[in-house]
Write a protein that holds these residues in place. Structure first.
Motif, PDB file in Angstrom:
ATOM      1  N   LEU A 286      -3.760 -16.033   2.589  1.00  9.30           N
ATOM      2  CA  LEU A 286      -2.362 -16.405   2.820  1.00  9.30           C
ATOM      3  C   LEU A 286      -1.392 -15.327   2.337  1.00  9.30           C
ATOM      4  O   LEU A 286      -0.281 -15.195   2.864  1.00  9.30           O
ATOM      5  CB  LEU A 286      -2.049 -17.722   2.103  1.00  9.30           C
ATOM      6  N   THR A 287      -1.816 -14.580   1.328  1.00 10.34           N
ATOM      7  CA  THR A 287      -0.942 -13.555   0.753  1.00 10.34           C
ATOM      8  C   THR A 287      -0.859 -12.311   1.622  1.00 10.34           C
ATOM      9  O   THR A 287       0.159 -11.600   1.607  1.00 10.34           O
ATOM     10  CB  THR A 287      -1.432 -13.176  -0.657  1.00 10.34           C
ATOM     11  N   GLU A 288      -1.892 -12.033   2.392  1.00  9.12           N
ATOM     12  CA  GLU A 288      -1.928 -10.791   3.176  1.00  9.12           C
ATOM     13  C   GLU A 288      -0.712 -10.602   4.081  1.00  9.12           C
ATOM     14  O   GLU A 288      -0.081  -9.537   4.056  1.00  9.12           O
ATOM     15  CB  GLU A 288      -3.221 -10.730   3.986  1.00  9.12           C
ATOM     16  N   PRO A 289      -0.328 -11.594   4.911  1.00 11.79           N
ATOM     17  CA  PRO A 289       0.839 -11.358   5.772  1.00 11.79           C
ATOM     18  C   PRO A 289       2.141 -11.203   4.999  1.00 11.79           C
ATOM     19  O   PRO A 289       3.047 -10.480   5.424  1.00 11.79           O
ATOM     20  CB  PRO A 289       0.876 -12.595   6.668  1.00 11.79           C
ATOM     21  N   VAL A 290       2.244 -11.874   3.846  1.00 15.35           N
ATOM     22  CA  VAL A 290       3.446 -11.730   3.023  1.00 15.35           C
ATOM     23  C   VAL A 290       3.522 -10.311   2.473  1.00 15.35           C
ATOM     24  O   VAL A 290       4.574  -9.650   2.537  1.00 15.35           O
ATOM     25  CB  VAL A 290       3.450 -12.746   1.868  1.00 15.35           C
ATOM     26  N   ARG A 291       2.404  -9.833   1.959  1.00 20.43           N
ATOM     27  CA  ARG A 291       2.380  -8.470   1.421  1.00 20.43           C
ATOM     28  C   ARG A 291       2.620  -7.445   2.528  1.00 20.43           C
ATOM     29  O   ARG A 291       3.342  -6.462   2.316  1.00 20.43           O
ATOM     30  CB  ARG A 291       1.041  -8.218   0.725  1.00 20.43           C
ATOM     31  N   ASP A 292       2.048  -7.670   3.692  1.00 22.67           N
ATOM     32  CA  ASP A 292       2.268  -6.745   4.810  1.00 22.67           C
ATOM     33  C   ASP A 292       3.737  -6.715   5.210  1.00 22.67           C
ATOM     34  O   ASP A 292       4.292  -5.647   5.528  1.00 22.67           O
ATOM     35  CB  ASP A 292       1.417  -7.155   6.014  1.00 22.67           C
ATOM     36  N   SER A 293       4.371  -7.879   5.202  1.00 22.39           N
ATOM     37  CA  SER A 293       5.788  -7.955   5.547  1.00 22.39           C
ATOM     38  C   SER A 293       6.643  -7.193   4.537  1.00 22.39           C
ATOM     39  O   SER A 293       7.608  -6.509   4.913  1.00 22.39           O
ATOM     40  CB  SER A 293       6.225  -9.425   5.595  1.00 22.39           C
ATOM     41  N   ILE A 294       6.272  -7.296   3.269  1.00 25.17           N
ATOM     42  CA  ILE A 294       7.021  -6.593   2.221  1.00 25.17           C
ATOM     43  C   ILE A 294       6.831  -5.086   2.340  1.00 25.17           C
ATOM     44  O   ILE A 294       7.799  -4.309   2.279  1.00 25.17           O
ATOM     45  CB  ILE A 294       6.590  -7.088   0.832  1.00 25.17           C
ATOM     46  N   THR A 295       5.593  -4.642   2.503  1.00 22.05           N
ATOM     47  CA  THR A 295       5.338  -3.201   2.563  1.00 22.05           C
ATOM     48  C   THR A 295       5.978  -2.567   3.790  1.00 22.05           C
ATOM     49  O   THR A 295       6.432  -1.419   3.736  1.00 22.05           O
ATOM     50  CB  THR A 295       3.833  -2.917   2.551  1.00 22.05           C
ATOM     51  N   ALA A 296       6.033  -3.318   4.888  1.00 17.71           N
ATOM     52  CA  ALA A 296       6.686  -2.784   6.084  1.00 17.71           C
ATOM     53  C   ALA A 296       8.171  -2.547   5.828  1.00 17.71           C
ATOM     54  O   ALA A 296       8.745  -1.530   6.249  1.00 17.71           O
ATOM     55  CB  ALA A 296       6.495  -3.734   7.261  1.00 17.71           C
ATOM     56  N   ARG A 297       8.805  -3.466   5.140  1.00 14.97           N
ATOM     57  CA  ARG A 297      10.228  -3.305   4.808  1.00 14.97           C
ATOM     58  C   ARG A 297      10.442  -2.251   3.726  1.00 14.97           C
ATOM     59  O   ARG A 297      11.485  -1.602   3.698  1.00 14.97           O
ATOM     60  CB  ARG A 297      10.819  -4.657   4.390  1.00 14.97           C
ATOM     61  N   LYS A 298       9.462  -2.076   2.869  1.00 14.51           N
ATOM     62  CA  LYS A 298       9.550  -1.004   1.884  1.00 14.51           C
ATOM     63  C   LYS A 298       9.529   0.351   2.583  1.00 14.51           C
ATOM     64  O   LYS A 298      10.304   1.268   2.244  1.00 14.51           O
ATOM     65  CB  LYS A 298       8.377  -1.108   0.907  1.00 14.51           C
ATOM     66  N   GLU A 299       8.673   0.500   3.572  1.00 18.14           N
ATOM     67  CA  GLU A 299       8.582   1.760   4.305  1.00 18.14           C
ATOM     68  C   GLU A 299       9.841   2.048   5.111  1.00 18.14           C
ATOM     69  O   GLU A 299      10.226   3.209   5.286  1.00 18.14           O
ATOM     70  CB  GLU A 299       7.361   1.736   5.229  1.00 18.14           C
ATOM     71  N   SER A 300      10.514   0.990   5.573  1.00 15.83           N
ATOM     72  CA  SER A 300      11.731   1.171   6.367  1.00 15.83           C
ATOM     73  C   SER A 300      12.972   1.337   5.496  1.00 15.83           C
ATOM     74  O   SER A 300      14.060   1.616   6.021  1.00 15.83           O
ATOM     75  CB  SER A 300      11.925  -0.011   7.315  1.00 15.83           C
ATOM     76  N   GLY A 301      12.846   1.147   4.189  1.00 18.29           N
ATOM     77  CA  GLY A 301      13.977   1.323   3.289  1.00 18.29           C
ATOM     78  C   GLY A 301      14.771   0.069   3.022  1.00 18.29           C
ATOM     79  O   GLY A 301      15.749   0.107   2.266  1.00 18.29           O
ATOM     80  N   VAL A 302      14.376  -1.058   3.605  1.00 22.33           N
ATOM     81  CA  VAL A 302      15.086  -2.319   3.363  1.00 22.33           C
ATOM     82  C   VAL A 302      14.812  -2.830   1.951  1.00 22.33           C
ATOM     83  O   VAL A 302      15.697  -3.361   1.278  1.00 22.33           O
ATOM     84  CB  VAL A 302      14.685  -3.369   4.417  1.00 22.33           C
TER      85      VAL A 302
END
Length: 222
Positions: free
Chosen positions: A44-60
Motif C-alpha cells: 500500500l505504501t509503494e504508490p504513495v512513495r512513488d507519488s511523493i518521489t515524482a513530485r520531489k523530482e519535479s520540484g513540487v
C-alpha cells in the motif's frame, strides 16, 4: 538629579506568510497473520512513495521522509472474557514538505481515498534562511523599542544623555515567567487536522506566522 538608572523592555512583532507546508500521513494495514499484514502495508505504501518521489523530482516537494515499518500485535477479548487470536497492525509514517499550498491540496485530494492512507496534520513554517533573517530583524527592532523608551523616560525627567549599560533576553535582568526569549523567533502558525477526507477536495489556507522578540535593557540617563 545628576544620574538615573532606567530599566525598560522592548518588544517587536512581525507577521509573514509561510513558505513551506509539511504534511504527515500514515499507511496502515491489519490482519490475523503477521507476514501478510507486513506485505500488505508495504504494498500500500509503494504508490504513495512513488507519488511523493515524482513530485520531489519535479520540484513540487522539497523534502520528504519515510519511517521504518512498525508492527504490533494485540489480542482482543471476546464478550465471554476470553483472549482471541492476535490481530497484527503494521504502519509506515511519511512526511512531505511542499512549497505551494495549492499543490499540497491537490496531492492530498489524490491520495486520501487510497486504501490504508490516513492523512494527518499540516505544519506551516519558513525556510531556515528566512527564519534566521527575521529572527535577527525582529530582535533588532525590539532593541530599538527599548532604546526609544529609555530616551522617553530620560526626557520626561529632564535628562538628555542615555547610555546603555546592560541588555539581555527577557527575564535575565528582571526575571519574569511570561516573557519570551529575545532574539529567538516565537512562531504561531496553523496546524490542520484531517477528518474523513474520502473523496473530498482538500483546501489548505495557512494563517500568517507570527514572530516576536522581547528584550530587557538597562540605561544610565544623565
Amino acid at each position: 538629579m545628576s544620574e538615573v538608572t532606567v530599566t525598560v523592555r522592548g518588544e517587536h512583532e512581525t507577521r509573514v506568510a509561510p513558505e513551506r507546508a509539511t504534511i504527515r500521513l500514515s499507511v496502515r494495514a491489519e490482519g490475523s497473520e503477521r507476514s501478510p499484514v507486513v506485505e500488505h502495508a508495504m504494498r500500500l505504501t509503494e504508490p504513495v512513495r512513488d507519488s511523493i518521489t515524482a513530485r520531489k523530482e519535479s520540484g513540487v516537494i522539497v523534502d520528504w521522509t519515510s519511517t521504518r515499518l512498525s508492527v504490533r500485535a494485540e489480542r482482543p477479548w471476546n464478550n465471554e472474557g476470553k483472549r482471541l487470536a492476535p490481530i497484527y497492525y503494521a504502519s509506515i509514517d511519511l512526511t512531505a514538505t511542499f512549497i505551494d499550498a495549492s499543490d499540497l491540496s491537490i496531492w492530498v485530494s489524490d491520495v486520501s481515498p487510497w486504501d490504508g492512507v490516513e492523512v494527518g496534520s499540516v505544519s506551516w513554517h519558513l525556510t531556515p534562511e528566512t527564519n534566521a533573517r527575521l529572527e535577527r530583524e525582529v530582535a533588532s527592532e525590539a532593541v530599538g523599542v527599548a532604546v526609544a523608551r529609555a530616551r522617553a523616560y530620560a526626557t520626561a525627567l529632564g535628562l538628555h544623555d542615555v547610555e546603555p549599560v546592560e541588555i539581555a533576553d527577557a527575564g535575565l535582568i528582571a526575571p519574569t515567567a511570561s516573557a519570551p526569549p529575545a532574539g529567538m523567533a516565537k512562531f504561531r502558525g496553523m496546524v490542520q487536522e484531517s477528518g474523513d477526507m474520502t473523496g473530498a477536495s482538500m483546501a489548505y489556507e495557512p494563517d500568517a506566522i507570527v514572530i516576536t522578540a522581547t528584550v530587557e535593557a538597562r540605561f544610565v540617563a544623565r
